[in-house]
Design an enzyme around this catalytic site. Sequence first.
Site, mmCIF file in Angstrom:
data_model
loop_
_atom_site.group_PDB
_atom_site.id
_atom_site.type_symbol
_atom_site.label_atom_id
_atom_site.label_comp_id
_atom_site.label_asym_id
_atom_site.label_seq_id
_atom_site.Cartn_x
_atom_site.Cartn_y
_atom_site.Cartn_z
ATOM 1 N N ASP A 400 0.814 -1.222 0.000
ATOM 2 C CA ASP A 400 0.000 0.000 0.000
ATOM 3 C C ASP A 400 0.845 1.268 0.000
ATOM 4 O O ASP A 400 0.472 2.261 -0.631
ATOM 5 C CB ASP A 400 -0.895 0.044 1.251
ATOM 6 C CG ASP A 400 -1.977 -1.011 1.206
ATOM 7 O OD1 ASP A 400 -2.145 -1.632 0.142
ATOM 8 O OD2 ASP A 400 -2.641 -1.213 2.234
HETATM 9 P P1 NAP Z 1 0.674 -3.983 3.093
HETATM 10 O O1 NAP Z 1 0.095 -3.009 2.138
HETATM 11 O O2 NAP Z 1 -0.224 -4.590 4.080
HETATM 12 O O3 NAP Z 1 1.386 -5.105 2.226
HETATM 13 C C1 NAP Z 1 2.200 -6.048 2.804
HETATM 14 C C2 NAP Z 1 2.607 -7.020 1.735
HETATM 15 O O4 NAP Z 1 3.538 -7.905 2.312
HETATM 16 C C3 NAP Z 1 1.457 -7.857 1.215
HETATM 17 O O5 NAP Z 1 1.028 -7.391 -0.038
HETATM 18 C C4 NAP Z 1 2.004 -9.282 1.188
HETATM 19 O O6 NAP Z 1 1.924 -9.791 -0.124
HETATM 20 C C5 NAP Z 1 3.467 -9.098 1.572
HETATM 21 N N1 NAP Z 1 3.952 -10.186 2.419
HETATM 22 C C6 NAP Z 1 3.343 -10.771 3.474
HETATM 23 N N2 NAP Z 1 4.098 -11.743 3.974
HETATM 24 C C7 NAP Z 1 5.224 -11.781 3.222
HETATM 25 C C8 NAP Z 1 6.392 -12.575 3.252
HETATM 26 N N3 NAP Z 1 6.567 -13.550 4.164
HETATM 27 N N4 NAP Z 1 7.352 -12.331 2.330
HETATM 28 C C9 NAP Z 1 7.183 -11.376 1.406
HETATM 29 N N5 NAP Z 1 6.100 -10.585 1.326
HETATM 30 C C10 NAP Z 1 5.128 -10.788 2.240
HETATM 31 O O7 NAP Z 1 1.895 -3.353 3.916
HETATM 32 P P2 NAP Z 1 2.521 -1.902 3.892
HETATM 33 O O8 NAP Z 1 2.912 -1.507 2.497
HETATM 34 O O9 NAP Z 1 3.553 -1.930 4.972
HETATM 35 O O10 NAP Z 1 1.331 -0.971 4.301
HETATM 36 C C11 NAP Z 1 0.791 -0.964 5.601
HETATM 37 C C12 NAP Z 1 -0.711 -0.918 5.531
HETATM 38 O O11 NAP Z 1 -1.232 -1.174 6.841
HETATM 39 C C13 NAP Z 1 -1.237 0.434 5.092
HETATM 40 O O12 NAP Z 1 -2.395 0.298 4.317
HETATM 41 C C14 NAP Z 1 -1.563 1.095 6.433
HETATM 42 O O13 NAP Z 1 -2.557 2.109 6.319
HETATM 43 C C15 NAP Z 1 -2.063 -0.097 7.231
HETATM 44 N N6 NAP Z 1 -1.978 0.089 8.685
HETATM 45 C C16 NAP Z 1 -0.833 0.535 9.235
HETATM 46 C C17 NAP Z 1 -0.752 0.766 10.600
HETATM 47 C C18 NAP Z 1 0.511 1.297 11.229
HETATM 48 O O14 NAP Z 1 0.430 1.862 12.319
HETATM 49 N N7 NAP Z 1 1.664 1.098 10.621
HETATM 50 C C19 NAP Z 1 -1.853 0.478 11.411
HETATM 51 C C20 NAP Z 1 -3.016 -0.034 10.812
HETATM 52 C C21 NAP Z 1 -3.050 -0.222 9.441
HETATM 53 P P3 NAP Z 1 1.887 -11.383 -0.386
HETATM 54 O O15 NAP Z 1 0.786 -11.911 0.455
HETATM 55 O O16 NAP Z 1 1.652 -11.486 -1.848
HETATM 56 O O17 NAP Z 1 3.224 -11.891 0.029
#
Ligand code: NAP
Length: 472
Positions: A400
């Site tokens: 994301d």
């Molecule tokens: P993300 O958008 O959730 O994407 C994480 C990616 O990691 C997934 O697409 C997944 O794809 C991949 N993944 C999972 N396990 C893996 C593994 N073992 N090896 C390789 N890839 C792996 O993460 P992000 O880009 O860090 O974004 C964070 C999101 O969480 C945002 O939308 C944010 O708003 C939300 N959020 C953040 C917080 C905070 O405080 N940081 C709190 C609540 C919500 P695959 O399954 O294809 O591997």
Amino acid sequence: MQPAINKELILQILYLAACVLFILGLKALSSPKSARRGMNMAALGMLLAVIGTLFHREIITYEWIIAGFIIGSLVGGAMAIFMPMTAMPQRIALSHAFGALAAVLVGIVELHRELSHVAATGGQIPHGLMGAVGFEVLFGSLTVTGSFMAFGKLQELITGTPITYRFQNVTNIAMFVGTFLIFVFLTVMPDTAATVPLFYLMIVAGLAIGVLMVMPIGGADMPVVISLLNSYAGLAAAATGFVIHNNVLIVAGALDGASGFFLSVLMSRAMNRSFANVLFGAVGAVKAETAAAVEGRTVIRYTPEDAISTMEDAASIIIIPGYGMAVAQAQHIVQELSELLTERGTKVRFAIHPVAGRMPGHMNVLLAEADVPYDQLLEMDHINNDFPNTDVVLVVGANDVVNPAARYKKDSPLFGMPILDADKARTVVILKRSLKPGFAGEDNELFYDPKTMMVFGDAKATLTTMVQLLKK
Ligand code: NAP
């Protein structure tokens, strides 16, 4: 000088020192460089507060205190040892539940103590005391169950998908308003025959509200909920401080209440969601099905060998870690790769998005654990202009936070969220296991960009192969 006065003086000095350490600790927590020091200061503050309390003149014997100390240390120690870093949000949720439970129990004891006092002296329960006790148990009880629910969702003991039904928000708000009216009634008229039953009804209703409030919130939104519950637990602790005349509880509770609230608002803002949307929007469910949106487009599957040969030729590389790095526990191997590349003369930096991962500072904590030098960690605003001049961006389990849809796709949950401009670099290498979307459920066009190299597989396994290749 009387020994009792000495004791009181020692207690007040220790409490004052504890308060100062809490404030300095919080200040230091605002930067990754000083965060470790901040934690140590806050922990020392807590130790001084506990020691100070042992000097309290109303303590007659220490048996129960020692028992509590041993049980608390065992539970806390076990949580620290057995719960991994990736489970940090649920660990925090459990701590809040315990803290809030303590506030509720103190509130119950204080009410009964006051009732006995009133019965013995023929006086009346003061309005202020009833208000403080009522506030303490109301916010405490909803924090107890709310935190347990948050723990259950994050630990996947209960479904992380929002549980919704018709008129849910209306029912929840009506329930809260009804319970709040009981609290107001008790505060205004603390001395009626209905005081005790209403008091317990308020606790039961508070416990139910905690469950109902967290039920419609998706598992991935739990960090925002947890920091809000942190705020409630703080307010309950501050109210406890007023009830038992304890200054350090008032200060620590107020700090906790305010910082938890601001953190929740900041997290919502960084996700480009309103606070109300997180609490009442019932979004954040696992939306893996949206991956179906990829049909008609193709991606080219690259190998770790392809990726490393591109990176070997690069003069500058930016690594973007995301939630997948935490899942794969790939922080150590990514640091090793970064070190090897740096030794070869490549300029390597890490770009940290404020909401990468699942809790604030998630990536900073993991990379600090892997000893990545702080000067290599750059926040989004400081590095975004550098992407167009960067040879390779290595995306490690992030999705994301690099999704260009956030810039223009108005119906996307990501719309308006600032992203890391990975797509502006010359080449993008993405390590993930599949084409599934991230937390927001939004397909990512970056995967299909001709300059993107998709390397599928667990991030740790892929990086390990890359490091081995680089060492050859
Ligand atoms: P993300 O958008 O959730 O994407 C994480 C990616 O990691 C997934 O697409 C997944 O794809 C991949 N993944 C999972 N396990 C893996 C593994 N073992 N090896 C390789 N890839 C792996 O993460 P992000 O880009 O860090 O974004 C964070 C999101 O969480 C945002 O939308 C944010 O708003 C939300 N959020 C953040 C917080 C905070 O405080 N940081 C709190 C609540 C919500 P695959 O399954 O294809 O591997």
